[in-house]
Write an enzyme that holds these catalytic residues in place. Structure first.
Site, PDB file in Angstrom:
ATOM      1  N   HIS A   1       0.854  -1.195   0.000  1.00 55.42           N
ATOM      2  CA  HIS A   1       0.000   0.000   0.000  1.00 55.42           C
ATOM      3  C   HIS A   1       0.888   1.243   0.000  1.00 55.42           C
ATOM      4  CE1 HIS A   1      -3.376   2.600   0.750  1.00 55.42           C
ATOM      5  NE2 HIS A   1      -2.985   2.926   1.971  1.00 55.42           N
TER       6      HIS A   1
ATOM      7  N   ASP B   1      -2.714   9.135   3.604  1.00 58.13           N
ATOM      8  CA  ASP B   1      -3.119   7.754   3.353  1.00 58.13           C
ATOM      9  C   ASP B   1      -4.479   7.810   2.664  1.00 58.13           C
ATOM     10  OD1 ASP B   1      -3.928   5.120   3.381  1.00 58.13           O
ATOM     11  OD2 ASP B   1      -4.280   5.046   5.547  1.00 58.13           O
TER      12      ASP B   1
ATOM     13  N   CYS C   1      -3.965   3.475  -4.963  1.00 63.49           N
ATOM     14  CA  CYS C   1      -3.383   4.242  -3.857  1.00 63.49           C
ATOM     15  C   CYS C   1      -2.192   5.089  -4.304  1.00 63.49           C
ATOM     16  CB  CYS C   1      -2.989   3.325  -2.706  1.00 63.49           C
ATOM     17  SG  CYS C   1      -1.960   1.915  -3.156  1.00 63.49           S
TER      18      CYS C   1
END
EC number: 3.4.22.39
Length: 205
Positions: free
Chosen positions: A54, A71, A122
């Site tokens: 991630h 994030d 992401c």
């Protein structure tokens, strides 16, 4: 799937972040070591030897001695540690020791979700955040023309069917944003969209 390091570097540079971009790193990112220089990086929650899990974005503004941690899921510190075994206390301490006379810095962390739970975009969302940072370094999370294109939802609703249309719309806006600004994204659009699709992680389950 998701984004490769080479893709992220190419896109970030085309978004105008080049002079401030330190590169892509795995979880061993050393932190920000230049005390007076605006800087940013894209950091993976896993070791490079794993292939990555991630992507997060980190940015340092020396004027207000603030470190920003973006994030796309908006996970809490505890959840980042629980899900990814990722902790950033060490890199913050190293940054503080290197970058400020009193070894104190402010951390501002994203708390809302802009990415769908099964999306593999992401890294691309991190590129978008870094564009906001280099253009509006005192308010990169919100109240700027880039991040205001996205609609955040509470992290607690990440898995709720109710927010799926909002998060899907965010990804469509992300692609549109990059298509307008990155020739690399334009050239490889089909492949990148396939690798980062909104339901990509569900397909891999």
């Amino acid at each position: 799937m998701g984004s490769s390091e080479q893709e992220l570097v190419a896109i970030v540079r085309e978004l105008g972040c080049g002079p401030y971009f330190l590169g892509t790193f795995d979880k061993r990112f050393p932190g920000f070591m230049a005390p007076h220089k605006l800087a940013c990086a894209i950091v993976n929650t896993a070791g490079r030897e794993t292939g990555g899990v991630h992507w997060l974005a980190l940015a340092w503004n020396p004027k207000n001695r603030t470190c920003y941690l973006f994030d796309p899921f908006g996970f809490s510190d505890e959840r980042l540690k629980q899900i990814y075994q990722f902790e950033y206390e060490g890199l913050l301490k190293r940054s503080a020791l290197a970058s400020t006379p009193d070894h104190c810095i402010t951390l501002i962390k994203s708390t809302q979700t802009v990415q769908g739970p099964f999306s593999a975009a992401c890294g691309l969302f991190c590129c978008m955040f870094l564009h906001a940072f280099v253009n509006w370094p005192t308010s990169p999370m919100e109240r700027n023309p880039t991040m205001d294109l996205l609609t955040g939802v509470p992290n607690s609703m990440l898995q709720s069917p109710q927010v799926v249309p909002t998060l899907r719309h965010n990804q469509e806006r992300l692609y549109r944003f990059l298509a307008q600004r990155s020739p690399y994204f334009q050239r490889h659009c089909e492949r990148i969209k396939k690798a980062t699709a909104f339901d990509q992680m569900k397909n891999n389950m």
